[in-house]
Scaffold this motif. Structure first.
Motif, mmCIF file in Angstrom:
data_model
loop_
_atom_site.group_PDB
_atom_site.id
_atom_site.type_symbol
_atom_site.label_atom_id
_atom_site.label_comp_id
_atom_site.label_asym_id
_atom_site.label_seq_id
_atom_site.Cartn_x
_atom_site.Cartn_y
_atom_site.Cartn_z
ATOM 1 N N ARG A 66 0.831 -1.204 0.000
ATOM 2 C CA ARG A 66 0.000 0.000 0.000
ATOM 3 C C ARG A 66 0.866 1.256 0.000
ATOM 4 N N LYS A 67 1.914 1.275 0.837
ATOM 5 C CA LYS A 67 2.813 2.436 0.879
ATOM 6 C C LYS A 67 3.552 2.589 -0.448
ATOM 7 N N HIS A 68 3.902 1.466 -1.058
ATOM 8 C CA HIS A 68 4.609 1.502 -2.336
ATOM 9 C C HIS A 68 3.706 2.092 -3.433
ATOM 10 N N ARG A 69 2.422 1.714 -3.436
ATOM 11 C CA ARG A 69 1.474 2.283 -4.411
ATOM 12 C C ARG A 69 1.324 3.785 -4.200
ATOM 13 N N LYS A 70 1.223 4.204 -2.943
ATOM 14 C CA LYS A 70 1.094 5.641 -2.648
ATOM 15 C C LYS A 70 2.345 6.404 -3.090
ATOM 16 N N ALA A 71 3.505 5.778 -2.924
ATOM 17 C CA ALA A 71 4.753 6.418 -3.346
ATOM 18 C C ALA A 71 4.780 6.602 -4.853
ATOM 19 N N HIS A 72 4.324 5.593 -5.593
ATOM 20 C CA HIS A 72 4.275 5.723 -7.049
ATOM 21 C C HIS A 72 3.287 6.800 -7.482
ATOM 22 N N LYS A 73 2.181 6.902 -6.761
ATOM 23 C CA LYS A 73 1.191 7.930 -7.073
ATOM 24 C C LYS A 73 1.777 9.325 -6.857
ATOM 25 N N LYS A 74 2.504 9.502 -5.763
ATOM 26 C CA LYS A 74 3.117 10.802 -5.488
ATOM 27 C C LYS A 74 4.225 11.104 -6.492
ATOM 28 N N ALA A 75 4.967 10.090 -6.911
ATOM 29 C CA ALA A 75 6.013 10.297 -7.914
ATOM 30 C C ALA A 75 5.392 10.728 -9.237
ATOM 31 N N TRP A 76 4.273 10.114 -9.598
ATOM 32 C CA TRP A 76 3.590 10.496 -10.831
ATOM 33 C C TRP A 76 3.085 11.936 -10.750
ATOM 34 N N LYS A 77 2.522 12.316 -9.597
ATOM 35 C CA LYS A 77 2.056 13.690 -9.409
ATOM 36 C C LYS A 77 3.223 14.674 -9.484
ATOM 37 N N SER A 78 4.360 14.282 -8.946
ATOM 38 C CA SER A 78 5.542 15.131 -8.999
ATOM 39 C C SER A 78 5.969 15.372 -10.439
ATOM 40 N N GLU A 79 5.985 14.300 -11.230
ATOM 41 C CA GLU A 79 6.367 14.445 -12.638
ATOM 42 C C GLU A 79 5.376 15.320 -13.391
ATOM 43 N N MET A 80 4.081 15.184 -13.099
ATOM 44 C CA MET A 80 3.076 16.001 -13.771
ATOM 45 C C MET A 80 3.216 17.470 -13.379
ATOM 46 N N LYS A 81 3.461 17.754 -12.120
ATOM 47 C CA LYS A 81 3.633 19.141 -11.687
ATOM 48 C C LYS A 81 4.866 19.760 -12.343
ATOM 49 N N GLU A 82 5.945 18.996 -12.413
ATOM 50 C CA GLU A 82 7.159 19.509 -13.048
ATOM 51 C C GLU A 82 6.930 19.733 -14.543
ATOM 52 N N HIS A 83 6.220 18.820 -15.175
ATOM 53 C CA HIS A 83 5.930 18.968 -16.611
ATOM 54 C C HIS A 83 5.081 20.204 -16.853
ATOM 55 N N ASN A 84 4.038 20.383 -16.053
ATOM 56 C CA ASN A 84 3.179 21.551 -16.208
ATOM 57 C C ASN A 84 3.940 22.842 -15.935
ATOM 58 N N HIS A 85 4.838 22.802 -14.996
ATOM 59 C CA HIS A 85 5.588 24.010 -14.648
ATOM 60 C C HIS A 85 6.586 24.389 -15.743
ATOM 61 N N THR A 86 7.230 23.403 -16.342
ATOM 62 C CA THR A 86 8.256 23.714 -17.333
ATOM 63 C C THR A 86 7.671 23.958 -18.723
ATOM 64 N N HIS A 87 6.483 23.405 -19.018
ATOM 65 C CA HIS A 87 5.944 23.547 -20.358
ATOM 66 C C HIS A 87 4.884 24.635 -20.476
ATOM 67 N N TYR A 88 4.407 25.153 -19.385
ATOM 68 C CA TYR A 88 3.422 26.218 -19.400
ATOM 69 C C TYR A 88 3.938 27.370 -18.549
ATOM 70 N N TYR A 89 3.433 28.559 -18.826
ATOM 71 C CA TYR A 89 3.902 29.745 -18.134
ATOM 72 C C TYR A 89 3.228 29.852 -16.762
ATOM 73 N N HIS A 90 4.028 29.962 -15.702
ATOM 74 C CA HIS A 90 3.499 30.116 -14.345
ATOM 75 C C HIS A 90 4.157 31.320 -13.691
ATOM 76 N N TRP A 91 3.450 31.917 -12.780
ATOM 77 C CA TRP A 91 3.980 33.074 -12.064
ATOM 78 C C TRP A 91 4.728 32.690 -10.812
ATOM 79 N N TYR A 92 4.727 31.449 -10.411
ATOM 80 C CA TYR A 92 5.400 31.060 -9.176
ATOM 81 C C TYR A 92 6.629 30.276 -9.464
#
Length: 92
Positions: A66-92
């Motif tokens: 269960r912890k391993h699945r949650k870790a993969h979910k958070k890793a995926w969210k991290s990659e999506m946030k980084e992708h959105n931040h680098t490919h789209y314009y953000h003010w932060y």
């Protein structure tokens, strides 16, 4: 005289702690984040992986999975946030 000895011991301890912590970065040094939120999700993912290993050592395989699945979910969210931040314009 005691103060000089104490100062020398404390400085050696401080230098030793700094060099020990410099070698502690195993996965973090290979990734560089542009977004704080992505870095934080990755940090939480690392924490979940450590907890999963601890649960596995305690002979709790279902909790570890269960912890391993949650870790993969958070890793995926991290990659999506980084992708959105680098490919789209953000003010932060």
């Amino acid at each position: 005289m005691k103060n000089y000895f104490l100062l020398a011991c404390l400085s050696v301890a401080l230098i030793g702690a700094n060099t020990a912590s410099a070698h502690d970065n195993d996965r973090s040094e290979s990734k560089e984040f542009h977004c704080y939120k992505a870095w934080k999700k990755d940090w939480k993912s690392d924490k979940k992986e450590v907890k999963a290993r601890k649960k596995l050592c305690q002979d709790r395989p279902f909790a570890a999975a269960r912890k391993h699945r949650k870790a993969h979910k958070k890793a995926w969210k991290s990659e999506m946030k980084e992708h959105n931040h680098t490919h789209y314009y953000h003010w932060y």
